[in-house]
Scaffold this motif. Structure first.
Motif, PDB file in Angstrom:
ATOM      1  N   ASP A   1       0.825  -1.210   0.000  1.00  0.00           N
ATOM      2  CA  ASP A   1       0.000   0.000   0.000  1.00  0.00           C
ATOM      3  C   ASP A   1       0.861   1.263   0.000  1.00  0.00           C
ATOM      4  O   ASP A   1       0.479   2.279  -0.570  1.00  0.00           O
ATOM      5  CB  ASP A   1      -1.030   0.010   1.131  1.00  0.00           C
ATOM      6  CG  ASP A   1      -0.432  -0.166   2.506  1.00  0.00           C
ATOM      7  OD1 ASP A   1       0.673  -0.717   2.636  1.00  0.00           O
ATOM      8  OD2 ASP A   1      -1.105   0.244   3.480  1.00  0.00           O
ATOM      9  N   GLN A   2       2.067   1.202   0.577  1.00  0.00           N
ATOM     10  CA  GLN A   2       2.966   2.351   0.504  1.00  0.00           C
ATOM     11  C   GLN A   2       3.477   2.558  -0.920  1.00  0.00           C
ATOM     12  O   GLN A   2       3.621   3.696  -1.370  1.00  0.00           O
ATOM     13  CB  GLN A   2       4.153   2.164   1.461  1.00  0.00           C
ATOM     14  CG  GLN A   2       3.772   2.284   2.918  1.00  0.00           C
ATOM     15  CD  GLN A   2       4.905   1.898   3.842  1.00  0.00           C
ATOM     16  OE1 GLN A   2       5.642   0.945   3.565  1.00  0.00           O
ATOM     17  NE2 GLN A   2       5.060   2.616   4.934  1.00  0.00           N
TER      18      GLN A   2
ATOM     19  N   GLN B   1      -7.494   1.963  -0.574  1.00  0.00           N
ATOM     20  CA  GLN B   1      -8.574   1.896   0.416  1.00  0.00           C
ATOM     21  C   GLN B   1      -8.992   0.454   0.671  1.00  0.00           C
ATOM     22  O   GLN B   1      -9.217   0.062   1.820  1.00  0.00           O
ATOM     23  CB  GLN B   1      -9.771   2.725  -0.048  1.00  0.00           C
ATOM     24  CG  GLN B   1      -9.511   4.206   0.020  1.00  0.00           C
ATOM     25  CD  GLN B   1     -10.724   5.000  -0.379  1.00  0.00           C
ATOM     26  OE1 GLN B   1     -11.366   4.715  -1.390  1.00  0.00           O
ATOM     27  NE2 GLN B   1     -11.048   6.003   0.413  1.00  0.00           N
TER      28      GLN B   1
ATOM     29  N   GLN C   1      -6.412  -1.233   2.843  1.00  0.00           N
ATOM     30  CA  GLN C   1      -6.467  -0.754   4.219  1.00  0.00           C
ATOM     31  C   GLN C   1      -7.679  -1.331   4.952  1.00  0.00           C
ATOM     32  O   GLN C   1      -7.588  -1.663   6.130  1.00  0.00           O
ATOM     33  CB  GLN C   1      -6.480   0.768   4.252  1.00  0.00           C
ATOM     34  CG  GLN C   1      -5.136   1.358   3.875  1.00  0.00           C
ATOM     35  CD  GLN C   1      -5.140   2.867   3.781  1.00  0.00           C
ATOM     36  OE1 GLN C   1      -6.193   3.503   3.685  1.00  0.00           O
ATOM     37  NE2 GLN C   1      -3.959   3.455   3.789  1.00  0.00           N
ATOM     38  N   GLN C   2      -8.797  -1.477   4.254  1.00  0.00           N
ATOM     39  CA  GLN C   2      -9.974  -2.068   4.869  1.00  0.00           C
ATOM     40  C   GLN C   2      -9.718  -3.529   5.207  1.00  0.00           C
ATOM     41  O   GLN C   2     -10.130  -4.017   6.251  1.00  0.00           O
ATOM     42  CB  GLN C   2     -11.200  -1.947   3.951  1.00  0.00           C
ATOM     43  CG  GLN C   2     -11.745  -0.535   3.898  1.00  0.00           C
ATOM     44  CD  GLN C   2     -12.841  -0.385   2.858  1.00  0.00           C
ATOM     45  OE1 GLN C   2     -13.066  -1.266   2.029  1.00  0.00           O
ATOM     46  NE2 GLN C   2     -13.531   0.753   2.888  1.00  0.00           N
TER      47      GLN C   2
ATOM     48  N   GLN D   1      -6.806  -4.882   5.857  1.00  0.00           N
ATOM     49  CA  GLN D   1      -5.901  -4.922   7.004  1.00  0.00           C
ATOM     50  C   GLN D   1      -6.646  -4.610   8.292  1.00  0.00           C
ATOM     51  O   GLN D   1      -6.404  -5.215   9.313  1.00  0.00           O
ATOM     52  CB  GLN D   1      -4.757  -3.926   6.810  1.00  0.00           C
ATOM     53  CG  GLN D   1      -3.765  -4.330   5.741  1.00  0.00           C
ATOM     54  CD  GLN D   1      -2.744  -3.265   5.431  1.00  0.00           C
ATOM     55  OE1 GLN D   1      -2.821  -2.149   5.930  1.00  0.00           O
ATOM     56  NE2 GLN D   1      -1.795  -3.582   4.571  1.00  0.00           N
ATOM     57  N   GLY D   2      -7.587  -3.666   8.222  1.00  0.00           N
ATOM     58  CA  GLY D   2      -8.373  -3.310   9.396  1.00  0.00           C
ATOM     59  C   GLY D   2      -9.254  -4.448   9.864  1.00  0.00           C
ATOM     60  O   GLY D   2      -9.376  -4.717  11.054  1.00  0.00           O
TER      61      GLY D   2
END
Length: 68
Positions: free
Chosen positions: A14-15, A57, A60-61, A63-64
């Motif tokens: 993601d980075q 996004q 990140q979702q 990973q969350g």
């Protein structure tokens, strides 16, 4: 291996996508400011940036939801 290649390996996916998105948006802004008549190129960059942003996004979702 080059320094930038070593740096890329240390970044998470993601980075790396965020770095790509920054480049896309910079080129898009440059075209909008200096070559506004290049509407097709600007639109393609906007769409590419939106796709990359959506992928960031989504990652990140994921990973969350894995962290909870």
């Amino acid at each position: 291996m080059t320094e930038s290649g070593q740096q890329q390996q240390q970044l998470s996916p993601d980075q790396r996508l965020a770095r790509a998105l920054t480049g896309i948006r910079q080129v898009q802004n440059m075209l909008e400011l200096h070559f506004p008549q290049q509407g097709n190129a600007i639109q393609m960059l906007r769409e590419a940036g939106d796709l990359v942003w959506g992928e960031i996004q989504r990652m990140q979702q994921q990973q969350g939801s894995q962290g909870s």
